[in-house]
Motif scaffolding. Structure first.
Motif, PDB file in Angstrom:
ATOM      1  N   ALA A 335       0.833  -1.202   0.000  1.00  0.00           N
ATOM      2  CA  ALA A 335       0.000   0.000   0.000  1.00  0.00           C
ATOM      3  C   ALA A 335       0.867   1.251   0.000  1.00  0.00           C
ATOM      4  N   VAL A 336       1.878   1.274   0.877  1.00  0.00           N
ATOM      5  CA  VAL A 336       2.720   2.470   0.993  1.00  0.00           C
ATOM      6  C   VAL A 336       3.486   2.698  -0.311  1.00  0.00           C
ATOM      7  N   LEU A 337       4.056   1.619  -0.847  1.00  0.00           N
ATOM      8  CA  LEU A 337       4.833   1.780  -2.073  1.00  0.00           C
ATOM      9  C   LEU A 337       3.931   2.181  -3.241  1.00  0.00           C
ATOM     10  N   HIS A 338       2.700   1.689  -3.217  1.00  0.00           N
ATOM     11  CA  HIS A 338       1.796   2.072  -4.302  1.00  0.00           C
ATOM     12  C   HIS A 338       1.450   3.551  -4.221  1.00  0.00           C
ATOM     13  N   ILE A 339       1.374   4.070  -3.015  1.00  0.00           N
ATOM     14  CA  ILE A 339       1.148   5.510  -2.868  1.00  0.00           C
ATOM     15  C   ILE A 339       2.312   6.270  -3.514  1.00  0.00           C
ATOM     16  N   VAL A 340       3.522   5.846  -3.189  1.00  0.00           N
ATOM     17  CA  VAL A 340       4.701   6.498  -3.757  1.00  0.00           C
ATOM     18  C   VAL A 340       4.673   6.390  -5.281  1.00  0.00           C
ATOM     19  N   ASN A 341       4.450   5.169  -5.759  1.00  0.00           N
ATOM     20  CA  ASN A 341       4.467   4.939  -7.201  1.00  0.00           C
ATOM     21  C   ASN A 341       3.401   5.739  -7.915  1.00  0.00           C
ATOM     22  N   HIS A 342       2.206   5.720  -7.322  1.00  0.00           N
ATOM     23  CA  HIS A 342       1.112   6.418  -7.987  1.00  0.00           C
ATOM     24  C   HIS A 342       1.402   7.907  -8.074  1.00  0.00           C
ATOM     25  N   SER A 343       2.056   8.440  -7.042  1.00  0.00           N
ATOM     26  CA  SER A 343       2.373   9.868  -7.122  1.00  0.00           C
ATOM     27  C   SER A 343       3.334  10.125  -8.275  1.00  0.00           C
ATOM     28  N   PHE A 344       4.214   9.190  -8.560  1.00  0.00           N
ATOM     29  CA  PHE A 344       5.132   9.374  -9.692  1.00  0.00           C
ATOM     30  C   PHE A 344       4.386   9.302 -11.018  1.00  0.00           C
ATOM     31  N   PHE A 345       3.743   8.152 -11.254  1.00  0.00           N
ATOM     32  CA  PHE A 345       3.222   8.007 -12.623  1.00  0.00           C
ATOM     33  C   PHE A 345       1.974   8.831 -12.874  1.00  0.00           C
ATOM     34  N   LYS A 346       1.208   9.091 -11.817  1.00  0.00           N
ATOM     35  CA  LYS A 346       0.013   9.877 -12.094  1.00  0.00           C
ATOM     36  C   LYS A 346       0.372  11.323 -12.367  1.00  0.00           C
ATOM     37  N   SER A 347       1.381  11.866 -11.641  1.00  0.00           N
ATOM     38  CA  SER A 347       1.731  13.251 -11.961  1.00  0.00           C
ATOM     39  C   SER A 347       2.353  13.312 -13.350  1.00  0.00           C
ATOM     40  N   LEU A 348       3.140  12.293 -13.709  1.00  0.00           N
ATOM     41  CA  LEU A 348       3.699  12.268 -15.067  1.00  0.00           C
ATOM     42  C   LEU A 348       2.588  12.233 -16.110  1.00  0.00           C
ATOM     43  N   LEU A 349       1.575  11.390 -15.888  1.00  0.00           N
ATOM     44  CA  LEU A 349       0.520  11.252 -16.887  1.00  0.00           C
ATOM     45  C   LEU A 349      -0.301  12.533 -16.996  1.00  0.00           C
ATOM     46  N   TYR A 350      -0.568  13.156 -15.845  1.00  0.00           N
ATOM     47  CA  TYR A 350      -1.336  14.408 -15.922  1.00  0.00           C
ATOM     48  C   TYR A 350      -0.551  15.492 -16.656  1.00  0.00           C
ATOM     49  N   MET A 351       0.754  15.526 -16.408  1.00  0.00           N
ATOM     50  CA  MET A 351       1.555  16.513 -17.131  1.00  0.00           C
ATOM     51  C   MET A 351       1.543  16.185 -18.617  1.00  0.00           C
ATOM     52  N   GLY A 352       1.578  14.892 -18.946  1.00  0.00           N
ATOM     53  CA  GLY A 352       1.483  14.495 -20.354  1.00  0.00           C
ATOM     54  C   GLY A 352       0.174  14.955 -20.962  1.00  0.00           C
ATOM     55  N   PRO A 393       6.066  -5.018 -15.520  1.00  0.00           N
ATOM     56  CA  PRO A 393       7.495  -4.981 -15.259  1.00  0.00           C
ATOM     57  C   PRO A 393       8.194  -4.409 -16.486  1.00  0.00           C
ATOM     58  N   PRO A 394       9.306  -3.768 -16.373  1.00  0.00           N
ATOM     59  CA  PRO A 394      10.104  -3.544 -15.176  1.00  0.00           C
ATOM     60  C   PRO A 394       9.910  -2.148 -14.591  1.00  0.00           C
ATOM     61  N   LEU A 395       8.712  -1.621 -14.600  1.00  0.00           N
ATOM     62  CA  LEU A 395       8.522  -0.281 -14.039  1.00  0.00           C
ATOM     63  C   LEU A 395       7.969  -0.374 -12.617  1.00  0.00           C
ATOM     64  N   ASN A 396       7.846   0.800 -11.984  1.00  0.00           N
ATOM     65  CA  ASN A 396       7.633   0.798 -10.536  1.00  0.00           C
ATOM     66  C   ASN A 396       6.292   0.219 -10.108  1.00  0.00           C
ATOM     67  N   GLY A 397       5.244   0.430 -10.955  1.00  0.00           N
ATOM     68  CA  GLY A 397       3.931  -0.063 -10.553  1.00  0.00           C
ATOM     69  C   GLY A 397       3.949  -1.546 -10.263  1.00  0.00           C
ATOM     70  N   PHE A 398       4.776  -2.262 -10.978  1.00  0.00           N
ATOM     71  CA  PHE A 398       4.821  -3.706 -10.782  1.00  0.00           C
ATOM     72  C   PHE A 398       5.315  -4.067  -9.393  1.00  0.00           C
ATOM     73  N   ILE A 399       6.274  -3.310  -8.887  1.00  0.00           N
ATOM     74  CA  ILE A 399       6.874  -3.665  -7.599  1.00  0.00           C
ATOM     75  C   ILE A 399       5.815  -3.620  -6.500  1.00  0.00           C
ATOM     76  N   SER A 400       5.007  -2.536  -6.508  1.00  0.00           N
ATOM     77  CA  SER A 400       4.023  -2.449  -5.434  1.00  0.00           C
ATOM     78  C   SER A 400       2.934  -3.496  -5.612  1.00  0.00           C
ATOM     79  N   GLU A 401       2.524  -3.736  -6.866  1.00  0.00           N
ATOM     80  CA  GLU A 401       1.493  -4.759  -7.057  1.00  0.00           C
ATOM     81  C   GLU A 401       2.050  -6.137  -6.726  1.00  0.00           C
ATOM     82  N   PHE A 402       3.342  -6.316  -6.964  1.00  0.00           N
ATOM     83  CA  PHE A 402       3.965  -7.589  -6.609  1.00  0.00           C
ATOM     84  C   PHE A 402       3.844  -7.830  -5.108  1.00  0.00           C
ATOM     85  N   LEU A 403       4.077  -6.763  -4.345  1.00  0.00           N
ATOM     86  CA  LEU A 403       3.953  -6.898  -2.888  1.00  0.00           C
ATOM     87  C   LEU A 403       2.523  -7.240  -2.489  1.00  0.00           C
TER      88      LEU A 403
END
Lengths: 662, 301
Positions: A335-352, A393-403
């Motif tokens: 859960a914690v890592l997914h919060i971190v990850n989501h903040s990365f990719f969601k801000s990237l996607l919104y900027m996109g 894989p091999p991006l960050n979302g996978f790591i948190s979902e793996f957990l």
């Protein structure tokens, strides 16, 4: 240094109103960078020294005895908050400056000011332990984001969405207030820490539900998510990036914080959080797939990600309830890592999405297409963000979902008491994962691939380097977490163990360390195999002629971009399955009887769930009735109003009399 | 390493078996057994051809598809031969690698900018979303029965050690067989030899691919089919005699099974496919429930 910075930096932020136009952005960036560095140092200090920082007597001026604590979870939030705020501010230059000369100067200043206030209020939200300081920061965050959403307030749609947001946030605020006041009524100090005492003495469930509703309003959990898909598309891209990337997580932070104090009744609490997470995730992703606007897809996908986070949190709480520590820590870390990850990719996607909006003035997927050729860097970044959000894989979302998957499989394979709960979690998570792919293939495939569907998309050009550089920061985070997970996981495990009230997160991590090392190897093997194949392909084709031919359209010789599959048609199959819970609005286009050759018709289809209808209907009816009733009193005559005031005073007097009699 | 070779062996044999079985059952002489390998060889020597809107995604998609599938192959043990990469939770990576391959193909299809490819990608996306829970449920059941969460552990010893588990595994091989049909795009979900683009799923996604790229996609598809068949075969075989030859033979029987099925059935209407795939989830759910009850030694009646 850290706490005093929360006072003097916002004071310095006010100066943005006095600075000449060209300097406003630099001032904002400077203030936020300074804040980010101070918070970052603080957070890293807490994470590396494995100790709490407790600050007493903060903002005495405002409320009296108050204090802040930075623990590992707060530190992680501080980090993602600071990173997101920095990249978003960087991005704002490319997004706001072109508009800056059209808007009044004070509005631009206000926008930058609110950006800074929002950042500092969020820093306070994640560190304040005192109830009233927390509520103050929470309210400040809501107001700042409300004003940020209103940047394009000349459009009625934006105003409506912002107002909707403001009202619902205050409904949530009332619940939080009620939650903290409950503590005061029970003679406890109003702070998060006294929740522990309260939960030890009382049934935890009612108060937890009150907090769940209050925080869930911000997080966008299932029936309370209706503001989210309205507010995010209405806001400028960088504001949505900040709101979706981190502000929504403040709700999740609250739920985590409150649930960490619960000791008894934990099973029921965990089950509720798990079910809320499953429903929110599935609901969000189905709706995301059905949307035809980039920003709406992203907004609904935020709801879905909050669902995944809550699902993991629910599993962790269930694990704690059954004293299955490994499962609990693993799920919590997910859960914690997914919060971190989501903040990365969601801000990237919104900027996109913001880049697309700047380049084409549209975010409707069916008006775009072929942007990959015209905006190669934006498309590449967006593609990587989409891959990460689909948890590949091999991006960050996978790591948190793996957990998260790991903890669920752990729950199933030990055949323990949580087998059935874990099974349902697994089923929902897999289904959510599958549908996310559909949503993002639709988004990327229709908007960025194929041929342009409109003149605007045809003439799209790559945006300014400022905006691209700002997107590189979250990308770096995504790649780091994805390819070197072992660097981050110990900290995440430590924070999770702390939140679960277990000592020795690092020992638990060391049990899994070998697994994660192997996982990292596997991820690198994936990259290696793919690059090797690419190399072989390059080598095999080195002397060959690359032929070109038109795309096959069944022998039709005059294909146009209109023949491409649209976003609407892409999700049509899913729509048929889910049409009962959806509200489809948009007018049908009727061809005139004499219209042999169809002329241009414009139509727009939007899909919403029926939840907001459900909310809006009875709400509005009741409000209108009340309004009609009170209209009788609004006579417009001063003498009547004086009479009302006197009656009111009489009422107060009588009430105090009754109180005295009692 | 042996496991990888066995997987590749199964992957290269399955298409031939399917084609031969179909030919024999329909009374044709049919093509020779190795015709499919020959066809891929021809494709490998051909020049690639790209459509007008094909960009980098089109060129990368086959590579990613094959790369992800090959990496997934490294995770699967065959009989006593352990996987090259094994760790707790590799099941999750396996499913996501198959998903990554699927995503690559879908994006490659969307790159063509044609309604046919879009149609294929849309269908594949929906079916993929429904197959994924089924696959996870199957693997979850295996995890429950074996008490392990890595492929090496799943198939290491006799599953559960109870004869009742045989029933579970027979049901499971049926469910896996259905998953193979969906993932490999065979009848009744999809017909690889159909002539009408409007009714295709997998084939229409790769309609614009030719030459070398098409060969990579074909190879990737075969390996994916072999991987899933081997999971089913291992699940059944480990209940009685889980040695590598038995598992490989069982996996090859999948090929004959697909051939027989394709000779006897017609492809179903597209609108029925969703129902068909949801049935797999239901079936997997039933399997899990039975396994759960057996594990808890709950007796009914």
């Amino acid at each position: 240094m850290f706490t005093s910075s929360l006072i003097w930096l916002p004071v310095l932020a006010v100066l943005v109103f006095l600075i000449p136009r060209s300097g406003k952005w630099f001032w904002t960036l400077g203030i936020i960078t300074l804040g980010a560095i101070i918070s970052g140092v603080e957070a890293l200090g807490v994470l590396t020294n494995d100790a709490l920082s407790v600050y007493r007597g903060v903002s005495n001026v405002l409320f009296g005895d108050h204090y802040e604590v930075v623990d590992a979870l707060s530190a992680l939030f501080l980090l993602i908050l600071s990173l997101a705020a920095f990249s978003v501010t960087f991005y704002a230059r490319g997004y706001v400056e072109p508009h800056a000369h059209q808007k009044p100067q004070v509005q631009v200043s206000l926008h930058y000011f609110c950006l800074m206030v929002m950042y500092f209020s969020m820093v306070m939200v994640v560190t304040a332990r005192d109830g009233f300081l927390f509520l103050f920061a929470w309210e400040l965050m809501t107001l700042a984001s409300f004003l940020l959403v209103l940047f394009n307030g000349d459009k009625p749609k934006v105003r409506r969405a912002a107002l909707n947001y403001l009202i619902l946030m205050h409904v949530g605020f009332m619940f939080l207030l009620a939650g903290f006041v409950t503590l005061a009524v029970n003679g406890l100090p109003v702070s998060f820490d006294s929740l522990k005492l309260y939960f030890a003495q009382h049934n935890a469930l009612p108060l937890f539900l009150v907090f769940l509703i209050g925080f869930g309003m911000k997080a966008g959990i299932f029936p309370l998510h209706i503001w989210l898909p309205e507010a995010h598309p209405a806001a400028p891209a960088h504001v949505s990036a900040l709101m979706s990337g981190v502000m929504v997580k403040m709700g999740v932070y609250g739920i985590m914080r409150v649930s960490s104090y619960i000791q008894t009744d934990l099973y029921l609490v965990g089950l509720i959080v798990l079910i809320v997470g499953m429903v929110t995730g599935l609901w969000g992703v189905i709706l995301a797939t059905l949307q035809n606007d980039i920003k709406k897809i992203l907004a609904y996908s935020s709801i879905e990600n909050v669902g995944i986070i809550l699902l993991a949190l629910g599993v962790a709480l269930l694990g704690k309830a059954h004293h299955d520590l490994f499962l609990a820590v693993m799920a919590y870390s997910g859960a914690v890592l997914h919060i971190v990850n989501h903040s990365f990719f969601k801000s990237l996607l919104y900027m996109g999405a913001g880049n697309v909006a700047v380049a084409t003035h549209s975010t409707a997927v069916d008006e775009l297409g072929g942007l990959g050729r015209r905006m190669p860097l934006t498309s590449l970044l967006f593609l990587l963000g989409s891959l990460a959000i689909c948890a590949f894989p091999p991006l960050n979302g996978f790591i948190s979902e793996f957990l998260i998957y790991g903890s669920l499989l752990e729950g199933i394979s030990t055949n323990g008491p949580l087998c059935v709960e874990a099974l349902f979690g697994l089923l929902f998570l897999a289904f959510i994962g599958g549908l996310v792919v559909m949503a993002f293939v639709k988004l990327y495939g229709v908007a960025f691939q194929g041929q342009p569907r409109s003149v605007a998309a045809q003439e799209a050009r790559e945006v300014s380097p400022w905006m691209l550089v700002a997107m590189a920061l979250p990308l770096a985070g995504m790649l780091l977490v994805g390819l070197f997970p072992t660097l981050f996981l110990p900290g995440v495990f430590e924070a999770s163990a702390q939140m679960l009230g277990i000592s020795g997160g690092l020992e638990i991590y060391s049990v899994f360390a070998e697994t994660f090392r192997q996982l990292t190897v596997a991820l690198w093997v994936l990259c290696g195999v793919t690059l090797l194949l690419w190399g072989i392909r390059r080598w095999a084709l080195r002397h060959r002629h690359e032929g070109g031919s038109p795309t096959w359209v069944c022998g039709f010789t005059a294909p146009t971009p209109k023949l491409q599959y649209t976003g609407e048609s892409f999700s049509e199959s899913l729509e048929r399955i889910s049409e009962r819970v959806m509200k489809k609005s948009g007018h049908e286009v009727d061809l005139a009887s004499g219209e042999i050759f169809p002329v241009d018709h414009r139509f727009e289809v939007t899909r919403k769930d029926k939840i907001d209808q459900f909310f809006a209907r009875w709400w509005l009816v009741v409000l209108r009735r009340i309004n009609a009733g009170t209209a009788l009193l609004r006579t417009g005559k001063v003498n009547h109003y004086v009479l009302f005031a006197m009656l009111f005073l009489l009422l107060v007097f009588l009430m105090s009399l009754f109180n005295w009699l009692k | 390493m042996v496991s990888l070779i066995l997987i590749l062996f199964v992957a290269l044999m399955l298409p031939g078996l399917i084609a031969r079985t179909r030919a024999r059952l329909s009374g044709r002489k049919g093509v020779r057994f190795y015709q499919h390998l020959h066809n891929v060889g021809v494709l490998l020597r051909k020049d690639p051809i790209y459509g007008a809107s094909a960009g980098l995604v089109t060129r990368w998609a086959p590579v990613v598809y094959l790369g992800a599938t090959l990496t997934a192959a490294l995770l699967l043990p065959v009989g006593g031969f352990g996987a090259l990469l094994s760790f707790d939770g590799d099941l999750v990576l396996f499913c996501y690698l198959l998903g990554l391959g699927r995503l690559a193909l879908m994006l490659g299809a969307m790159d063509a900018g044609s309604s046919f490819q879009g149609m294929g990608a849309s269908r594949e996306a929906l079916y993929g979303a429904f197959v994924e829970p089924a696959l996870f449920l199957i693997l979850g059941t295996l995890a429950l029965v074996s008490g392990q969460v890595s492929f090496n552990g799943l198939f290491a010893e006799e599953l559960g050690g109870r004869p009742e588990m045989g029933v579970v595994m027979i049901l499971m091989i049926y469910a896996v067989f259905k998953i193979v049909l969906v993932e490999a795009g065979r009848i009744p979900v999809d017909d690889p030899r159909t002539h009408l683009e409007l009714t295709m799923i997998h084939e229409v996604m790769v309609l614009d691919y030719a030459g070398f790229d098409m060969a990579l996609i074909t190879l990737g598809g075969w390996i994916k089919m072999a991987l899933l068949a081997l999971i089913g075969a291992s699940a059944l075989a480990t209940t009685f005699w889980g040695t590598a030859p038995v598992i490989v033979l069982l996996a090859l029987l999948f090929g004959i099974g697909i051939g027989v099925l394709e000779s006897m059935m017609a492809r179903s209407r597209l609108s029925r496919n969703t129902t068909y795939i949801v049935t797999i989830i239901a079936l997997a759910f039933v399997i899990f429930t039975i396994a759960f009850l057996v594990m808890r030694e709950v007796s009914i009646g």
